[in-house]
Structures are given as structure tokens and as C-alpha cells.
Scaffold this motif. Sequence first.
Motif, PDB file in Angstrom:
ATOM      1  N   LEU A 277       0.847  -1.202   0.000  1.00 42.03           N
ATOM      2  CA  LEU A 277       0.000   0.000   0.000  1.00 42.03           C
ATOM      3  C   LEU A 277       0.877   1.243   0.000  1.00 42.03           C
ATOM      4  N   ASP A 278       0.324   2.384  -0.343  1.00 42.08           N
ATOM      5  CA  ASP A 278       1.104   3.611  -0.164  1.00 42.08           C
ATOM      6  C   ASP A 278       0.688   4.283   1.156  1.00 42.08           C
ATOM      7  N   GLY A 279       1.325   5.401   1.463  1.00 41.69           N
ATOM      8  CA  GLY A 279       1.215   6.006   2.791  1.00 41.69           C
ATOM      9  C   GLY A 279      -0.186   6.415   3.217  1.00 41.69           C
ATOM     10  N   ASP A 280      -1.055   6.745   2.270  1.00 39.66           N
ATOM     11  CA  ASP A 280      -2.423   7.118   2.645  1.00 39.66           C
ATOM     12  C   ASP A 280      -3.448   6.123   2.107  1.00 39.66           C
ATOM     13  N   ALA A 281      -2.935   4.996   1.596  1.00 44.81           N
ATOM     14  CA  ALA A 281      -3.769   3.847   1.208  1.00 44.81           C
ATOM     15  C   ALA A 281      -4.748   4.142   0.074  1.00 44.81           C
ATOM     16  N   ASP A 282      -4.307   4.967  -0.880  1.00 50.15           N
ATOM     17  CA  ASP A 282      -5.123   5.075  -2.091  1.00 50.15           C
ATOM     18  C   ASP A 282      -4.447   4.396  -3.284  1.00 50.15           C
ATOM     19  N   ARG A 283      -3.373   3.660  -3.013  1.00 49.01           N
ATOM     20  CA  ARG A 283      -2.732   2.873  -4.068  1.00 49.01           C
ATOM     21  C   ARG A 283      -2.383   1.493  -3.546  1.00 49.01           C
TER      22      ARG A 283
HETATM   23 ZN    ZN Z   1      -1.601   8.008  -2.003  1.00 51.95          ZN
END
Ligand code: ZN
Length: 531
Positions: A277-283
Motif C-alpha cells: 500500500l502507499d502512505g495514505d492507502a489510495d494505491r
Molecule cells: Zn496516495
Amino acid sequence: SSLRVVYAFAREMHPKTSDVFIQYGTAGFRTKANLLEHVVYRMGLLAVIRSRVKNGRTIGMMITASHNLEPDNGVKLVDPDGEMLEQSWEEIATRLANVSDNDLESTTAEVIKEVNADMALKASVFIGMDTRYTSPRLAAAAANGVIALKGTPKEFGIVTTPILHFCVKCRNDNTYGTPTEEGYYEKIVGAFKNIRQKLPVSGDYNTTLYVDGANGVGGKKLNIIKKSLDGELDLKLFNLGGNGGKLNLNCGADFVKVSQKPPVGVEHAPFQRVASLDGDADRIIYYFLDDQNVMYLLDGDRIATLLASYITRQLAASGAHTLRLGLVQTAYANGGSTKYITEELKVPVSCVKTGVKHLHHAALAYDVGVYFEANGHGTVVYSDNAKKTIARIAREGEPEQRAAADLLLNFIDMTNETVGDAISDLFLVETVLCARGIAAPHWLASYQDLPCRQLKVTVQDRNAISTTDAERQCTSPEGLQSRINELVTTYKDGRAFVRPSGTEDVVRVYAEADTQLNADKLAAEVAQAVF
Ligand code: ZN
Ligand code: 16G
């Protein structure tokens, strides 16, 4: 007047301390956290104005710098349907962020007049933040901005970016769900559990999934979700932010995709699939290592094709033949995926500029629009017509058609249609892999990626580069495109493009070719041409 007090307060509490010009870019404002406090405060003002222009509907504010490292932060606004701020307002946001404290009052008044906001209306703003240590202070500045113009802020604390988008949407459209973090789990995770009842685990699929949480918010939320899963999925979570793990540092979806290396902090077992995941969980990006430790990436293109082929099959099985499914990609989509989509899946595909707002918009043109950036940001959007048609079949169709449509309804519920969402996407992917009874290598076998390379080049003025044709061609500086064309033709399966970044002060270079060595060489030569 009371507004006088507001601007005096702004000067005192959230003064503009830097003269560095800052721009509302692809995903809002993003820079060093210590340059942002006045910007976020002013975005609180703007969110109130926006809410009033939208008749008091709720606007979202998310404090995050996504996959950037810890010292950065950012803010973006979310429109009432959970989508990105309307593009024409980006310039207004930029203007408001950059005026001096002395001019803030007059500029705000100017904006209010320009957009014709009725300042007597109620205004509501939802505020969320990621796990950065600078986020609470910025979220407080956002709330102060909202209160200053007599709007009502609601703070969600630490949430993923997509959870905030979801809550904004639900608040403005209660048919979509309950506007709370719990409401989000109920809908998305609830739908997943529902499907697992109907589609038992079979074939080569197994329920163990490793997750790289990038030391950000996504892993933390999956840790909550994990407790409510009863063996439907066995999550083994890494990089949850403890043990000195640093946000996005040598881990997370962006690191994995760009460096094509496994993240630190994750245990690996041969052929075990890992979701990063990425840091803010949109990827989200999947990958696995084989028994020789060779890494195989299953990126956004791969997820898009997996979802699109499954939905296509379910639509056919439910007899919903009139619904048009299409796929949206960007120039970063691997040539291998585009070929597979057009030639094998025979699904229409469109290519748009980088940035979620462009993909999302293009996807809305289909009854079922699947959009993904290669970097793992994406989701599926369904038209009202699609939802109604599928619901009708689930009620009135032939038994087999009903079953397929019923599964699709759960699949739709599991989807966060407002924005790319790592958690929702994870459940979508796991559902399709389970439905097909396949393990990660089988998924990988559907098509072959062309080897590719990304580089970034620092130049004096990145805006000297302009592009057209969904960023695949550059129109200036003069001669650059013909130089790229020359270079590309010397490589088998060669393709390359350059574009100014929308989030960093660099120019990005992308190249693909028949071998990794050639992709690397082509990228280096194109980078050379950019200087
Ligand atoms: Zn992101
Ligand atoms: C932002 C975008 C992402 C895009 C990336 C490109 C959103 C929510 N995020 O992270 O979609 O891929 O920027 O960055 O729109 P770049 O312009 O620096 O290459």
C-alpha cells in the motif's frame, strides 16, 4: 466586522511565514510540512465557500502527502460526490494560498463574490489526516479555517484518503452508506464477507495474504479489519509503523513500483503474494518473489485487467449485454497490458493524462468504467443505469443470471467508487483470485509486461516541457519530440515519453523496450535529451 477578527486571528495563529510560491497541483498542495500551515488554514476558508456554493453540501479536506517521505505533507479538497475538487477551483485555491496576510481579507471577499457564494448558508467540512507527526497541527489549522467562516468542521482523525472520500459521499448521498469509518467497514468488508459465503475458497487460491503497510495509515486500518475476518482472509501485516519503521521509506507501493524492488520490513516466502500500500492507502501494488528471489510485479495495469475480465464475465453470465464496460489508462500503462486489453479482452480502452481526476472523469463515460494508473491507483465506477439493470436482474432474472447479478451487486458494494482505494481494491482482487481459484503466478501469466524504466531529471524549469496526446508527445521545447522519436526507433518494442511532474519539481522519463537493459538505456538516452 466579525470577519475583521477572523483575519486578525489568521495573522496571529496561522501566519504566512514563507514567500515560496505554492501551487494546487495534481493532488492538491504538497510540500515540506513547515510551509503548509497558512495554506491549510486558507483551504479551510475555501472549503466553507465551496460548501456554500454547493448549497451547504459537505466538502472534504484531507491532510496527507501520500507516498512522499515523512517531512512532507499536503492538503487536498474533496467535492460533494467524493471526487477531486473541480479543476476550475484549483486556480482559486492557488491564489488564496499565496496572497500575503494583509491581502487575505480582500482576496477572500473577491473569491466569495466571484463564485457567488451565499455566505448566509450553512457549511459543512469533513477533515481527515494521515499518520504524519505534522498532520494533527495541520488538521487543527484546517478546522480553524472552517470555523473562521462559520462553517462546521467534523474531524475524523487518522483515516485513509479513500475513507474520507467515502464519508463525504455518504454524507451527501445517504443511499451510498453511513458517513463514518465504521460505516465504511460495514459496507466494504461486509460485502467481501458476503461474497466469501457464496464463493468458497477453491483451486490454487489460498487465503494467506502478506501486506506492506508502508508504515502508514492503511496497515493500521487493515489491522482493525483483520479482527473482524473469520478465516475468510488471513492477513499477515508488515510495516505498520512500529519498530522504528519510517513512513514510505524503502517501502510502500510507490517504492515497489518505481524501484522494482521488494520493500524492507516484509518477510518473503516463495510465490507468496504480497500487497503493498502507499502512505495514505489510495494505491496498491501486488508482487511475489519466486524461489530464486526474482520479483514479479502485479501493478495497477494488472489489477485493472483482472477486474475488467471478471466483471465482463459476470455481466455476460447475468445477461446484462447492453452494459458497456471500458478501461481507462495513462501513458504509464505497460504496452503489454494495452495489447492484452484490446486484442484478448476486446475491451475498449482510453488513455488520459496522469492524475486521478482525469481517469475518473473518463471512466464515467462507460456503464462500467475500470480505471487504473500503473502505479496502483484506481477503482471501478458504475453508472446508475448499470446499477439498476444489475439489481433488476438480481430480482427478476433466470436463476443463473440472478446468481451472477447478485454477486455483482456485492462486488459493487465492495468498491469505493469515489476514488482509488487500496483496501477496497485488495478485497476486489482477493475476490477475483478466489472466484477463479488461481494463485499469483497464474494471474501473472495472462500477459507479459514489457520491461520498463522510470527516471526523474531535475531541470531549471520543468514547465518548459509541455505535452499533448495524453502526455505521450511533447510539444515543447522544440526538437525534443523528434529526438525522442529517433531514439525510440532504434529499439525493438521501444516507447518513451517525458512529462513535467505535477507533484515534484522534476521532469519524469518513462521508457519501455524488449529487454530491461534496453529499457534502461532508452530511458537514460531520453533523460540525456531532456537536459
Ligand atoms: Zn496516495
Ligand atoms: C498524484 C496523483 C496520482 C498521480 C501522481 C503523479 C491523485 C490523487 N494522485 O499522486 O494519480 O499518478 O500524482 O505524480 O490524483 P507526478 O505528476 O509527480 O508524476
